[in-house]
Design an enzyme around this catalytic site. Structure first.
Site, PDB file in Angstrom:
ATOM      1  N   HIS A   1      -0.662   1.337   9.377  1.00 39.61           N
ATOM      2  CA  HIS A   1       0.674   1.742   8.929  1.00 39.61           C
ATOM      3  C   HIS A   1       0.594   2.941   7.977  1.00 39.61           C
ATOM      4  CE1 HIS A   1       4.916   0.975   7.698  1.00 39.61           C
ATOM      5  NE2 HIS A   1       4.490   1.471   6.545  1.00 39.61           N
ATOM      6  N   GLU A   2      -0.228   2.805   6.940  1.00 36.88           N
ATOM      7  CA  GLU A   2      -0.287   3.894   5.954  1.00 36.88           C
ATOM      8  C   GLU A   2      -0.887   5.150   6.575  1.00 36.88           C
ATOM      9  OE1 GLU A   2       1.451   3.222   3.475  1.00 36.88           O
ATOM     10  OE2 GLU A   2       1.457   1.039   3.631  1.00 36.88           O
ATOM     11  N   ALA A  14       0.857  -1.181   0.000  1.00 33.79           N
ATOM     12  CA  ALA A  14       0.000   0.000   0.000  1.00 33.79           C
ATOM     13  C   ALA A  14       0.889   1.225   0.000  1.00 33.79           C
ATOM     14  CB  ALA A  14      -0.908   0.010   1.229  1.00 33.79           C
ATOM     15  N   MET A  15       0.270   2.403  -0.257  1.00 32.86           N
ATOM     16  CA  MET A  15       1.054   3.627  -0.401  1.00 32.86           C
ATOM     17  C   MET A  15       0.364   4.786   0.293  1.00 32.86           C
ATOM     18  SD  MET A  15       3.718   5.086  -1.537  1.00 32.86           S
ATOM     19  CE  MET A  15       4.017   6.818  -1.215  1.00 32.86           C
ATOM     20  N   GLU A  16       1.156   5.549   1.049  1.00 37.76           N
ATOM     21  CA  GLU A  16       0.624   6.544   1.980  1.00 37.76           C
ATOM     22  C   GLU A  16       0.425   7.932   1.382  1.00 37.76           C
ATOM     23  OE1 GLU A  16       3.776   5.162   2.225  1.00 37.76           O
ATOM     24  OE2 GLU A  16       5.235   6.690   2.786  1.00 37.76           O
ATOM     25  N   GLU A  50      10.015   4.443   7.459  1.00 39.55           N
ATOM     26  CA  GLU A  50       9.498   3.068   7.470  1.00 39.55           C
ATOM     27  C   GLU A  50       9.721   2.357   8.807  1.00 39.55           C
ATOM     28  OE1 GLU A  50       7.378   2.255   5.583  1.00 39.55           O
ATOM     29  OE2 GLU A  50       7.662   3.585   3.873  1.00 39.55           O
ATOM     30  N   HIS A  71       1.659   7.048   8.617  1.00 41.49           N
ATOM     31  CA  HIS A  71       2.628   7.793   7.807  1.00 41.49           C
ATOM     32  C   HIS A  71       2.260   9.273   7.688  1.00 41.49           C
ATOM     33  CE1 HIS A  71       5.779   5.245   6.380  1.00 41.49           C
ATOM     34  NE2 HIS A  71       5.003   4.398   5.720  1.00 41.49           N
TER      35      HIS A  71
HETATM   36 ZN   LIG Z   1       5.443   2.449   4.992  1.00 37.98          ZN
END
Ligand SMILES: [Zn+2]
Length: 883
Positions: free
Chosen positions: A304-305, A269-271, A327, A308
């Site tokens: 997690h995302e 996934a991407m934040e 990270e 961020h």
């Molecule tokens: Zn990350």
């Protein structure tokens, strides 16, 4: 195309950007094959710059259609466009506006970096260096700008248009079938956090009220028709937002927070700021299609995302060498979140299993690198277990060394001091040194030195003085580029389990009580003399896995069994059983290789039986204790001259012995743990299912037909994917007619559901039979298989290469050949995923000679291939490189 043999990039070469970008205005007209991108950058010279003042912008696979400075078109001769970028040698001396127009083809983008299409929808992935595939830009994280993005698309093709920040305007384009949306993100960000989405999507929505009373609109967007399966992700998001307020005082900052699930995605996934884009595997869940592990992963990745937003977005990295800054810290934060939502000891055990299974393996091979590397050729290859998981351990050690309150003070200082900036690891650690009033210069070695420290612990008890001396020596093995190392600072949480099984106070002779029981090692060898220690006391070392190290202590089997029965630290109680199992398995591997008969250890069975009988223990925890070391764990502990076949046989022998010796208890537990009523993914229910399924698997291990029938019945009748999948995994280990029938039934039941079919591919790839090679070859030709979908490649070929130790490492080398063939076929489609697959060879030097030679031949075949991508070439060269 970009230059494939790029020179290494070094941390020591860092210099500030010559030009800064204050604002970015993008106007993007989406089209399946001809998407037009107009960018308008407000540039100004960086007052901190030292170099020449040319404007150098990065580009990858794009060409400029027009370039303007302050509204005036530039002559072609006034700028230089190359495959790698665009240079303006003589820009204006002061601030100016640069406008560039490009056209890109999102349908042809199979690398899944930049703007691409997934299931007909438009989406982006810009970390690490994907934005340069959309437009020319100084693509580096220390250039932070305020973005305004106008998106335009055909109304039918993309009724939903999403961008970073807040929606400020939307409407139809008069006289056309098109519409537009304008998004504005007031928070300066690096371009790797840019994102857009356009498509036909359905959503689950909610509102969240922040700690200061602001209202935020939340949306989880998925393929139309799958909205029901987005509910758990939405709840997890709300829990994450609340937790970050309570645990770290961090509040969300925009009016909206959107998440979009896509089927084709290189990573998890991407934040992206305000618009997270996810692999749909980490969003979609229903009891019928997702396992308990899937639910737990979804909760963790959503958290997690989201986390961020503060650790990564508001405070970003100065350069990619600092990747662990966002990270490692964010993994630590999501681990803490999951520990608070679920069982802390079980979460810790699961995290350490992952750390050892991936990061320790990486550290022991040719791809070893420090948590903060000092050189790279392809940054995509550094999204590793070392940067993520070891990076999180380093943050956890800071907390262990400083204590909770001083750690939190350091975090608060970091947020206050660096908000809105691109920071370094030094700046992060300085906040803790300052808040705690302590010197952390030796601690910085954790970021700089690669490898897993090994501690040798020797005990000496003085009955007369009532003291226990612990002599502790630390060694950090050499790794590529780092032949010799300095001693590390290691926080070693210690327990003393007295003869009656209770914890004793920890007092250093001449110094008094040890703060929180944490011994702090700083030298290559030192001795700690503990007082008030009666004979028969057993030390419990590295409680809670306080440091990511290997420990070689002079504990006897009796000591380990004593800890397995009495240690008040749940992690070390589990560890004691693991160590006992590991010692037995390693002994039996040697026996098998010598042609002897394996040793049966009644004491080990007895230790497990005692844990099974302890009704105070949570089922999820007991399930972890019953899960003996994996083949990969044993191989790692053996370390050299590894024979995967002997490891498999030794492990099977132990599983069969446990299944036979514990059968009555396992069967009683299996029946007692049955849950009636509707499925719930909560941790307690999941724990009961986990233990019940471990019982089933051990019951079936000896191959008794009654147990196989039990597994087949569970597989056919289960009302949830956890029980169905666990039973199928048990059946998969036994070459019976029930196995093939269950696999066929599973496919028919779920054939239209790609995420479930991934499980079907993965499970078959992991069957430890010689026939699996042909099975995998056949599945690679199955109509449902595709090299274009990373999840599918990882499910079939990735599972075979990473999780099938006997068949990937076949002595005839055919397993290696299959994976090399796939890497080569995939490299032209998606080099990033191909490179990740090639890391399966990272432990080749630890193999016994026949397999080692075959694996080397596979790597050399890759190395000898012309036109290898930079991603794969980097992995192959390092794998074959210096020791
Ligand atoms: Zn990350």
């Amino acid at each position: 195309m970009r230059t494939e043999h790029a020179r290494p990039i070094r941390l020591s070469d860092y210099r500030p950007p010559d030009w800064l970008v204050d604002t970015v205005d993008l106007d993007i007209a989406l089209h399946p094959t001809r998407t037009r991108v107009r960018s308008r950058l407000r540039l100004r010279p960086n007052p901190q710059a030292v170099g020449p003042a040319a404007v150098v912008l990065d580009g990858d696979d794009i060409t400029p259609l027009s370039v303007r400075i302050d509204g005036v078109p530039m002559a072609d001769s006034a700028y230089l466009a190359t495959p790698d970028g665009l240079t303006i040698p003589q820009p204006p001396a002061g601030p100016f506006v640069l406008e560039i127009e490009t056209e890109i083809d999102p349908s042809a983008n199979t690398k899944l970096m930049g703007l691409y299409r997934s299931s007909g929808n438009y989406c982006t992935q810009c970390e690490a260096e994907g934005f340069r595939r959309i437009t020319f830009f100084p693509d580096r994280p220390d250039v932070m700008a305020v973005y305004t993005t106008r998106l335009e698309a055909d109304r039918d093709e993309a009724p939903v248009l999403l961008g970073n920040g807040n929606l400020i305007e939307q409407g139809d384009v008069p006289g056309t079938t098109r519409h537009f949306a304008v998004w504005h993100d007031p928070f300066p960000k690096p371009c790797y956090l840019f994102a857009l989405v356009g498509g036909r999507l359905g959503a689950r929505t909610a509102t969240f009220t922040t700690m200061s009373g602001r209202t935020v609109a939340l949306g989880v967007y998925v393929e139309s028709g799958k909205e029901e399966r987005a509910g758990y992700a939405l709840e997890a998001l709300e829990r994450s937002m609340r937790w970050d307020e309570q645990a770290f005082g961090r509040e969300y900052d925009l009016d909206v927070f959107n998440i979009v699930a896509v089927a084709d995605f290189n990573m998890g996934a991407m934040e992206n700021k305000g618009l997270n884009i996810f692999n749909d595997k980490y969003i979609l869940a229903s009891p019928e299609t997702a396992t308990d592990a899937d639910y737990a992963h979804i909760e963790a990745v959503i958290a997690h995302e989201y986390f961020h937003n503060w650790t990564g977005n508001r405070i970003t990295c100065r350069d990619w060498f600092q990747l662990c800054l966002k990270e490692g810290l964010t993994v630590f934060r999501d681990q803490e979140f999951s520990s608070d939502m679920r069982s802390r000891p079980v979460k810790r055990i699961a995290d350490v299993r992952v750390l050892r299974g991936h990061q320790f393996v990486e550290d022991a091979g040719p791809l070893a690198h420090p948590v903060r590397p000092d050189t790279y050729r392809e940054i995509n290859n550094f999204y590793t277990a070392t940067v993520y998981e070891k990076g999180a351990e380093v943050v956890r050690m800071l907390e262990t060394l400083l204590g909770r309150e001083r750690f939190r003070a350091g975090m608060d200082l970091y947020f206050a001091r660096h908000d809105g900036h691109a920071a370094t690891v030094e700046e992060f650690v300085a906040c803790f040194a300052e808040a705690a009033g302590t010197d952390l210069s030796q601690f910085m070695l954790w970021y700089a030195q690669a490898g897993t420290p090994e501690l040798a612990v020797t005990r000496r008890h003085d009955a007369q003085a009532g003291t226990l001396s612990l002599e502790i020596a630390q060694v950090l093995p050499p790794t590529p580029g780092q032949p010799s190392k300095s001693p590390m600072v290691i926080p070693l949480a210690l327990g003393l389990v007295g003869p009656d099984g209770d914890d004793l106070p920890i007092r250093l002779a001449g110094h008094g009580p040890v703060d929180r029981g944490v011994l702090v090692l700083t030298r290559a060898a030192e001795t700690f003399v503990l007082e008030g220690v009666p004979a028969g006391t057993v030390p419990s070392l590295n409680r809670g896995f306080s440091a990511p190290v290997k420990i070689n202590a002079d504990l006897t089997s009796d000591d380990l069994r004593f800890l397995a029965a009495h240690d008040s630290d749940p992690f070390n109680r589990w560890q004691a059983v693991q160590t006992l199992a590991s010692e037995l398995l390693i002994e039996n591997v040697a026996v098998i290789r010598a042609g002897g008969a394996v040793r049966h250890d009644g004491g080990f069975v007895h230790a497990l039986a005692a844990v099974l009988a302890d009704e105070r223990l949570a089922p999820a925890y007991v399930a972890q204790v019953l899960s003996i070391p994996s083949e990969g764990d044993i191989a790692r502990d053996i370390g050299r001259d590894v024979d995967p076949e002997a490891i498999y046989l030794a492990r099977q022998a132990l599983r069969r012995a446990l299944g036979n010796d514990l059968a009555p208890t396992l069967r009683i537990l299996y029946d007692r743990l049955r849950q009636d009523g509707p499925y719930s993914p909560d941790a307690a229910s999941a724990g009961r299912r986990a233990l019940r399924n471990v019982c089933l698997d051990l019951l079936a291990a000896p191959g008794h037909p009654a147990a196989i029938t039990l597994a087949a019945a569970q597989c056919a009748e289960a009302d949830n994917m956890t029980d169905r999948m666990a039973a199928l995994a048990t059946l998969a280990l036994h070459d019976t007619p029930q196995r093939e029938a269950a696999l066929a039934d599973f496919f028919e039941r779920f054939r239209t559901d790609p995420l479930v079919i991934d499980k079907w591919f993965a499970l078959q790839a992991m069957i430890p039979d010689p026939g699996t090679l042909d099975r995998v070859r056949g599945l690679a030709a199955h109509p449902a298989f595709s090299l274009a979908n990373p999840n599918r490649v990882r499910a079939l070929i990735g599972s075979f290469a990473q999780a099938n130790h006997t068949q990937f490492n076949r002595a005839d080398g055919e397993g290696y050949r299959l994976v090399v063939d796939t890497v080569l076929a995939l490299d032209g489609v998606n080099p990033q995923v191909a490179a990740r697959l090639a890391t399966a060879f990272r432990s080749w030097r630890a193999l016994e000679p026949t397999r080692r030679a075959a694996a080397r031949a596979g790597l050399e075949r890759l190395a000898g291939t012309a036109s290898l991508s930079r991603d794969v070439a980097d992995i192959v060269e390092r794998s074959l490189g210096e020791r």
